[in-house]
Design an enzyme around this catalytic site. Sequence first.
Site, short mmCIF file in Angstrom:
data_model
loop_
_atom_site.label_atom_id
_atom_site.label_comp_id
_atom_site.label_asym_id
_atom_site.label_seq_id
_atom_site.Cartn_x
_atom_site.Cartn_y
_atom_site.Cartn_z
N TYR A 153 4.67 -21.90 -47.21
CA TYR A 153 3.38 -21.22 -47.20
C TYR A 153 3.49 -19.97 -48.05
CZ TYR A 153 -1.35 -20.45 -45.88
OH TYR A 153 -2.70 -20.29 -45.97
N ARG A 206 -11.47 -19.84 -53.31
CA ARG A 206 -10.83 -18.52 -53.16
C ARG A 206 -9.46 -18.72 -52.53
NH1 ARG A 206 -9.50 -14.76 -49.89
NH2 ARG A 206 -10.02 -16.07 -48.11
N LYS A 224 -0.90 -25.56 -44.38
CA LYS A 224 -1.37 -25.13 -43.06
C LYS A 224 -1.07 -26.18 -42.00
CE LYS A 224 -3.76 -21.19 -43.72
NZ LYS A 224 -3.86 -19.98 -42.90
N GLU A 296 -10.94 -23.29 -44.81
CA GLU A 296 -9.86 -22.51 -45.41
C GLU A 296 -10.18 -22.17 -46.87
OE1 GLU A 296 -6.55 -20.44 -44.70
OE2 GLU A 296 -7.20 -21.94 -43.25
N ASP A 297 -10.14 -20.89 -47.20
CA ASP A 297 -10.23 -20.41 -48.58
C ASP A 297 -11.53 -20.83 -49.29
OD1 ASP A 297 -7.92 -19.07 -48.23
OD2 ASP A 297 -6.65 -20.40 -49.39
N ASP A 319 -10.16 -19.77 -40.60
CA ASP A 319 -8.92 -19.02 -40.45
C ASP A 319 -8.96 -17.70 -41.22
OD1 ASP A 319 -6.25 -18.77 -39.41
OD2 ASP A 319 -5.51 -19.20 -41.43
N ASP A 320 -9.63 -17.68 -42.37
CA ASP A 320 -9.70 -16.45 -43.17
C ASP A 320 -10.49 -15.36 -42.45
OD1 ASP A 320 -8.39 -17.66 -45.51
OD2 ASP A 320 -10.22 -18.84 -45.63
N ASN A 488 -2.69 -11.31 -49.93
CA ASN A 488 -1.69 -12.27 -50.40
C ASN A 488 -2.04 -12.74 -51.81
OD1 ASN A 488 0.00 -12.55 -48.04
ND2 ASN A 488 -1.71 -13.61 -47.05
#
Length: 632
Positions: A153, A206, A224, A296-297, A319-320, A488
């Site tokens: 990850y 993203r 993930k 996610e993203d 999750d973000d 990150n």
Amino acid sequence: MISLRRRHHLLLLRLAFGCGGERRRFAFPESTAAAMDGGGMGDVYGEDRATEDQLITPWAVSVASGYTLLRDPRHNKGTAFTEKERDVHYLRGLLPPAILSQELQEKRLMHTLRQYQVPLQRYMALMDLQERNEKLFYKLLIDHVEELLPVVYTPTVGEACQKYGSIFRRPQGLFISLNDKGKILEILKNWPERNIQVIVVTDGERILGLGDLGCQGMGIPVGKLSLYTALGGVRPSACLPITIDVGTNNEELLKDEFYIGLRQKRTTGQEYAELIDEFMNAVKQNYGEKVLVQFEDFGNHNAFELLAKYRQTHLAFNDDIQGTASVVLAGLISGLRAVGGSLAEQKFLFLGAGEAGTGIAELIALEMSKQTKAPVEETRKKIWLVDSKGLIVSSRLESLQHFKKPWAHEHEPVKTLLDAVKAIKPTVLIGSSGMGKTFTQEVVETMASLNEVLSLSLSHTRAHTEANMTFFDVSLCIQKPIIFALSNPTSQSECTAEEAYTWSQGRAIFASGSPFDPVNYDGKTYVPGQANNAYIFPGFGLGLIMSGAIRVDDDMLLAASEALAAQATPENFKKGMIFPPFSNIRKISAHIAANVAAKAYELGLASRLPRPNNLVKYAESCMYSPAYRNYR
């Protein structure tokens, strides 16, 4: 009448022994064979049935022997097959004569991985291992989680996504594109597993702090879900990575001859919304009400709208927004346990007002409201955000995006972060901007100078009088600047651990999104915390699954934060750690899962009844084990 399970096993026996004389065998684990002998269903897959909720159907069973068995990653043991297994399953001669235990295989592979100097080489080696020997992959990841987590990850997965077109080997999930509109349900049925419990989906807009990577964002769902299994114990066959490809605005990728996605600009608006809606409806139709969909993203503009829309109708989680918020809140609760003080006594300043920043801010406000019984509208006033145009204040209200509006407070305009720090005088500085090096030396030094006093708090609520003397409860708070640089990958971090400790003269309580090595300053070693979402989402997901939750409630996120914070010990605090070590992550995940499940039962959102008496032990019993099974 013959029961369904008995008919199932008769069919398995017919497949194995009644195929026109053709020599075919099942690689049954001993537990399955024993169950068949006794008329029970057993473990047909040859793996622990962690979190399983449905019967196995005969057409989902693979026949495997000989060379085929060695090419089946779920059942392959490589050189660990015994002499008896090699004879029974036609493996003799297909393997070298030495028989190695799983532990020795693990030792050999770790030795090999450590020879690679480039992290991406380690990533590719681990992905190759996952594709040929699933159990050994997860055993490596579980036993060496602190060493291998940065490989599978962040930060390495970011580079893997950037180069995904060049390193792509074989599909590890489903790719759904605009070309598949009207066919998404059919595509979901193409996936070989029927009993999916967790889906991680991205549209690649993203990816970490790297921007729009389009179809190549698939590395994120794959990574993930490997953590869902390794850290949370969700069985691998219950996990499904999905990338929704609606194009990309990344010109470099559109010009890259090796790019594996649609070569067109990113689709938005009604066409995008219809594709996502078809996907979400197909997921529920194919996998049922209790499948967890983790967004996610996604880009900011879509992430909030999708979460707001589908959390009402699906078991949906971002999750973000929510996972990041939960782990950061846990770090704050833990950090304040170390130095004294409460959330309500703090003043917060964020750099970044996107998904992560506003999500964290809202969860902090909810926790303060819970602790103080004050309305959340009041607790929000202790939280300030800075975006690309400066401090978010009420005079900007009309031009703000909807998710920023709750954070527009009365204050004169402030353009820079440094000026905002001087004006707001925060005790907590949190970076979620995706912009590296923005916590400059002057910013950190100002934070340190603003937070260098020893504060005493006198409590009148429990004051009492004896012999004409009044006694008060006194709490001592050692004021230290709390600095979280969360962006990150490492290159995008607002500052490094060394910078935070050095510029604050060793006084900062520091955590980051990506890992940093311990720092020696003035004769003392500081171990920086990593506010990694991997602390939260695997246990959170397990808690939802094992309780049969049908919706995600914010109180479940607070329960997850409190469970994580409670796992940090005084010994951790002495080393400057506000999070417990990742080496204990399965124990941590079990406690998080138990807290989340308890909250689901309390809120009436759990469907798995009756409620287990000991939720922690039940969570541990649900966890997938990567240990080899004996076949016969």
